[in-house]
Design a protein around this motif. Structure first.
Motif, mmCIF file in Angstrom:
data_model
loop_
_atom_site.group_PDB
_atom_site.id
_atom_site.type_symbol
_atom_site.label_atom_id
_atom_site.label_comp_id
_atom_site.label_asym_id
_atom_site.label_seq_id
_atom_site.Cartn_x
_atom_site.Cartn_y
_atom_site.Cartn_z
ATOM 1 N N GLN A 62 0.790 -1.223 0.093
ATOM 2 C CA GLN A 62 -0.074 -0.052 -0.009
ATOM 3 C C GLN A 62 0.796 1.315 0.056
ATOM 4 O O GLN A 62 0.705 2.001 -0.987
ATOM 5 C CB GLN A 62 -0.924 0.091 1.131
ATOM 6 C CG GLN A 62 -1.780 1.276 1.341
ATOM 7 C CD GLN A 62 -2.689 1.383 -0.030
ATOM 8 O OE1 GLN A 62 -3.343 0.428 -0.550
ATOM 9 N NE2 GLN A 62 -2.985 2.649 -0.376
ATOM 10 N N CYS A 64 3.783 1.456 -1.111
ATOM 11 C CA CYS A 64 4.645 1.654 -2.528
ATOM 12 C C CYS A 64 3.591 2.138 -3.411
ATOM 13 O O CYS A 64 3.947 2.901 -4.290
ATOM 14 C CB CYS A 64 4.917 0.048 -2.868
ATOM 15 S SG CYS A 64 6.552 -0.627 -2.116
ATOM 16 N N ARG A 65 2.401 1.704 -3.344
ATOM 17 C CA ARG A 65 1.261 2.141 -4.361
ATOM 18 C C ARG A 65 1.150 3.899 -3.948
ATOM 19 O O ARG A 65 1.055 4.903 -5.179
ATOM 20 C CB ARG A 65 -0.114 1.645 -4.102
ATOM 21 C CG ARG A 65 0.031 0.400 -4.856
ATOM 22 C CD ARG A 65 -1.228 -0.282 -4.827
ATOM 23 N NE ARG A 65 -1.279 -1.680 -5.056
ATOM 24 C CZ ARG A 65 -1.836 -2.628 -4.459
ATOM 25 N NH1 ARG A 65 -2.247 -2.719 -3.251
ATOM 26 N NH2 ARG A 65 -1.719 -3.956 -5.077
ATOM 27 N N GLU A 66 1.226 4.253 -2.894
ATOM 28 C CA GLU A 66 1.124 5.698 -2.527
ATOM 29 C C GLU A 66 2.190 6.509 -2.868
ATOM 30 O O GLU A 66 2.230 7.575 -3.603
ATOM 31 C CB GLU A 66 0.734 5.869 -0.865
ATOM 32 C CG GLU A 66 -0.568 5.382 -0.559
ATOM 33 C CD GLU A 66 -0.770 5.689 0.945
ATOM 34 O OE1 GLU A 66 -0.127 6.546 1.524
ATOM 35 O OE2 GLU A 66 -1.159 4.752 1.546
ATOM 36 N N CYS A 93 9.340 -5.161 -3.171
ATOM 37 C CA CYS A 93 8.629 -6.107 -3.950
ATOM 38 C C CYS A 93 9.646 -7.504 -3.929
ATOM 39 O O CYS A 93 8.761 -8.417 -3.782
ATOM 40 C CB CYS A 93 8.783 -5.807 -5.355
ATOM 41 S SG CYS A 93 7.095 -4.492 -5.606
ATOM 42 N N GLU A 101 8.006 -7.879 -10.521
ATOM 43 C CA GLU A 101 7.803 -6.722 -10.226
ATOM 44 C C GLU A 101 8.998 -5.756 -9.649
ATOM 45 O O GLU A 101 9.422 -4.784 -10.266
ATOM 46 C CB GLU A 101 6.568 -6.447 -9.370
ATOM 47 C CG GLU A 101 5.186 -6.778 -9.929
ATOM 48 C CD GLU A 101 4.334 -6.255 -8.723
ATOM 49 O OE1 GLU A 101 4.220 -5.374 -7.928
ATOM 50 O OE2 GLU A 101 3.224 -7.391 -8.702
#
Length: 188
Positions: A62, A64-66, A93, A101
């Motif tokens: 989460q 990382c996505r942010e 990852c 990834e």
């Protein structure tokens, strides 16, 4: 937000080894940093590292996505800070077992390094070492050897890199053993 003071406080809290307090501090400061992209960038990178080290991979993914969203919003694509974020995400990852990834993020960071740095810049060494560890986990020990050798070439003459060199030599020897290159493994 004075991010340097936040990081000093974070260092103090981190020394307590109280994982709940560390996580709470990072999340609280991240909320307080709303609207301060630079502080959020730093705090998200710290949070990714914390979650990676504590094997809390859902929270890490989460974060990382942010971070990816934030970096796009900041318009720093293609810059060295962007590459730093990609390396951190790549390491996350890798730790979470998302090896494909991880490789994609490392390769994207490598492209940025190649565009922005001299090929002999020692900043490449940590990236090469991270990529080598990923290749080891993927079972591609030939590529791991290549990456370790590239990293060692960059730090070989640096008297301040003794620990880095020792780690790289050890990891290189392990990959050489996996590729049946026993004589070279012993030499390293």
């Amino acid at each position: 937000m004075d991010i340097n003071k936040v990081l000093e406080e974070y260092d103090r809290i981190e020394q307590t080894h109280n994982l709940e307090a560390i996580e709470a501090f990072l999340l609280e400061k991240l909320d307080e940093a709303e609207g301060d992209s630079g502080a959020r960038f730093t705090l998200l990178n710290e949070l990714i590292g914390f979650y990676r080290e504590t094997s809390r991979f859902d929270g890490m993914i989460q974060a990382c996505r942010e971070l990816l969203i934030l970096m796009d919003e900041m318009g720093i694509t293609g810059t060295m800070p962007y590459a730093t974020g990609l390396v951190n995400i790549g390491n996350g990852c890798r730790a979470a077992g998302l090896l494909g990834e991880s490789l994609a993020y490392f390769n994207a960071a490598l492209n940025i390094y190649n565009e922005n740095l001299d090929r002999y810049d020692p900043a490449f060494a940590p990236l090469y070492n991270n990529m080598a560890l990923l290749f080891q986990e993927m079972g591609d020990h030939e590529s791991a050897c290549d990456m370790h050798k590239k990293a060692l070439e960059l730090v070989r003459d640096d008297p301040n890199a003794r620990i880095k060199k020792a780690i790289s030599h050890t990891n290189l020897a392990l990959s050489l053993l996996k590729t049946d290159q026993y004589d070279e493994a012993i030499y390293n």
